[in-house]
Every structure is written in C-alpha cells, then in structure tokens.
Design an enzyme around this catalytic site. Structure first.
Site, mmCIF file in Angstrom:
data_model
loop_
_atom_site.group_PDB
_atom_site.id
_atom_site.type_symbol
_atom_site.label_atom_id
_atom_site.label_comp_id
_atom_site.label_asym_id
_atom_site.label_seq_id
_atom_site.Cartn_x
_atom_site.Cartn_y
_atom_site.Cartn_z
ATOM 1 C CE LYS A 80 -12.875 -6.995 4.493
ATOM 2 N NZ LYS A 80 -12.218 -6.275 3.392
ATOM 3 C CB SER A 127 -4.267 -6.505 4.825
ATOM 4 O OG SER A 127 -3.842 -5.265 4.320
ATOM 5 C CG HIS A 138 -1.896 -0.984 1.418
ATOM 6 N ND1 HIS A 138 -2.014 -1.768 2.537
ATOM 7 C CD2 HIS A 138 -2.903 -1.367 0.587
ATOM 8 C CE1 HIS A 138 -3.043 -2.594 2.405
ATOM 9 N NE2 HIS A 138 -3.594 -2.378 1.222
ATOM 10 N NE ARG A 170 -2.997 -7.646 -4.543
ATOM 11 C CZ ARG A 170 -3.813 -7.884 -3.524
ATOM 12 N NH1 ARG A 170 -3.314 -8.031 -2.327
ATOM 13 N NH2 ARG A 170 -5.099 -7.973 -3.701
HETATM 14 O O1 PNS Z 1 -8.810 -2.735 0.672
HETATM 15 P P1 PNS Z 1 -10.085 -3.192 0.014
HETATM 16 O O2 PNS Z 1 -11.016 -3.817 1.040
HETATM 17 O O3 PNS Z 1 -9.846 -4.073 -1.164
HETATM 18 O O4 PNS Z 1 -10.808 -1.861 -0.538
HETATM 19 C C1 PNS Z 1 -12.017 -1.900 -1.231
HETATM 20 C C2 PNS Z 1 -12.636 -0.492 -1.346
HETATM 21 C C3 PNS Z 1 -12.785 0.130 0.030
HETATM 22 C C4 PNS Z 1 -11.718 0.371 -2.178
HETATM 23 C C5 PNS Z 1 -14.006 -0.648 -2.067
HETATM 24 O O5 PNS Z 1 -14.725 -1.683 -1.459
HETATM 25 C C6 PNS Z 1 -14.810 0.628 -2.020
HETATM 26 O O6 PNS Z 1 -14.532 1.576 -2.715
HETATM 27 N N1 PNS Z 1 -15.832 0.642 -1.134
HETATM 28 C C7 PNS Z 1 -16.680 1.783 -0.904
HETATM 29 C C8 PNS Z 1 -18.126 1.497 -1.254
HETATM 30 C C9 PNS Z 1 -18.369 1.739 -2.726
HETATM 31 O O7 PNS Z 1 -18.158 2.815 -3.244
HETATM 32 N N2 PNS Z 1 -18.827 0.682 -3.399
HETATM 33 C C10 PNS Z 1 -19.116 0.700 -4.816
HETATM 34 C C11 PNS Z 1 -17.855 0.467 -5.615
HETATM 35 S S1 PNS Z 1 -18.217 0.442 -7.336
#
Ligand code: PNS
Length: 157
Positions: A41, A127, A17, A90
C-alpha cells in the site's frame, strides 16, 4: 494487566484516532497502538515516521505504547498478550467491513473487537481526506495534532 490494541495505518494519525486512543487508555491498563507494515500500500509517511508522530502525540499518556507489526493482527495480539482490539466507528459505512474483520479475528484466535463510537466532532475525518485537503491548500488545523500538521505541510506543499 488488561491490554488492548489500536491497530491501523495511521498515515498520518488524526485527532479522531487520538480521541479513540485516549478514551481506550482510560478503560485499559495499557493501550498498544500498532502501525501496520504494508509494503503493497502506497503511503505518504514511512512506518517509522508514523510511529514517531504517534509517539510524539501520545507522549502525555503514560499507559500508551506505540509499536509496528506485519502479518495478522491476531498474531501480534498473541505475541503481546492482548485479548482485544479497539476500533472507532464513524458511520454505518464503516460497519460492514469492520464486522467482517472482527468476526474473522474472533474465529481465528478468539480475539475480541470493541467498537467505540467516534466523537461527532471527527465523524467525517479520515487520514486520506486530510492528505487531499492539505495537498490542495485547505486548512486541517483542529483535525490533526500540531506536530502532524507541520509534517503534512512540509511533505505536501
Ligand atoms: O487504518 P486502516 O488501514 O483502516 O487499518 C486496517 C487494519 C490495519 C486495522 C487492518 O487492515 C488489519 O488489521 N490488518 C492486519 C492484517 C490482518 O490481520 N488481516 C486480517 C483481518 S481479519
């Protein structure tokens, strides 16, 4: 001001990150690292702990700000005058879901997503894997910042 957001769960932040955040900070005037508040979560660290760790490990970057958000990332972008999201890719396996989210975010709000290739040193890093390895006594030094390693050991051992 050209501002980009690096969103995620960051439970906890890894060197993968941090590499993306640092590289984005060289391209943009400001990088906002945004931690998702997701009550459904299960996480190892609270949102505030994750924000605290991120602030600590990005302290050397004057144009990086850490924040938290709930709801849609595009709403956070609108509220903070951010036109693009930066994500690390990745492997091909990341691509399907990332592409879907990127297209959804663009279709909802015209917010762009920029994909940055992960540093090969961290291509296998996540993570979740870090937490699992620490839990069973493995060594992840070099994969997470020292301050995070300390917290992981305290929490998991
Ligand atoms: O580290 P992660 O858990 O892979 O991150 C995922 C994240 C937080 C980037 C993604 O789930 C997100 O943007 N969530 C916010 C809710 C949202 O906007 N959902 C619609 C996405 S199209």
């Amino acid at each position: 001001m050209r501002r980009v957001v690096s969103p995620g769960s960051f439970d906890p932040v890894t060197n993968g990150h941090l590499d993306i955040i640092a590289r984005a900070a060289r391209l943009y005037d400001e990088v906002v690292v945004a931690v998702l508040i997701n009550i459904s979560k299960q996480s190892l660290f609270t949102v505030d702990e994750r924000v605290e760790m991120l602030k600590e490990v990005t302290a050397d970057y004057p144009n990086v700000r850490v924040d938290k958000f709930h709801g849609l990332i595009v709403d956070f972008c609108r509220a903070n005058d951010i036109s693009a999201i930066v994500k690390g890719l990745r492997a091909v396996s990341d691509f399907d879901y990332e592409l879907q989210m990127a297209q959804m975010n663009y279709s909802m709000a015209g917010v762009e997503t920029l994909f940055m290739t992960t540093n090969p040193l961290y291509a296998f890093l996540s993570s979740s894997l870090v937490k699992e390895v620490v839990e069973y006594g493995g060594d992840v030094s070099g994969l997470v910042p020292a301050a995070v390693l300390q917290r992981l050991s305290e929490r998991l051992r």
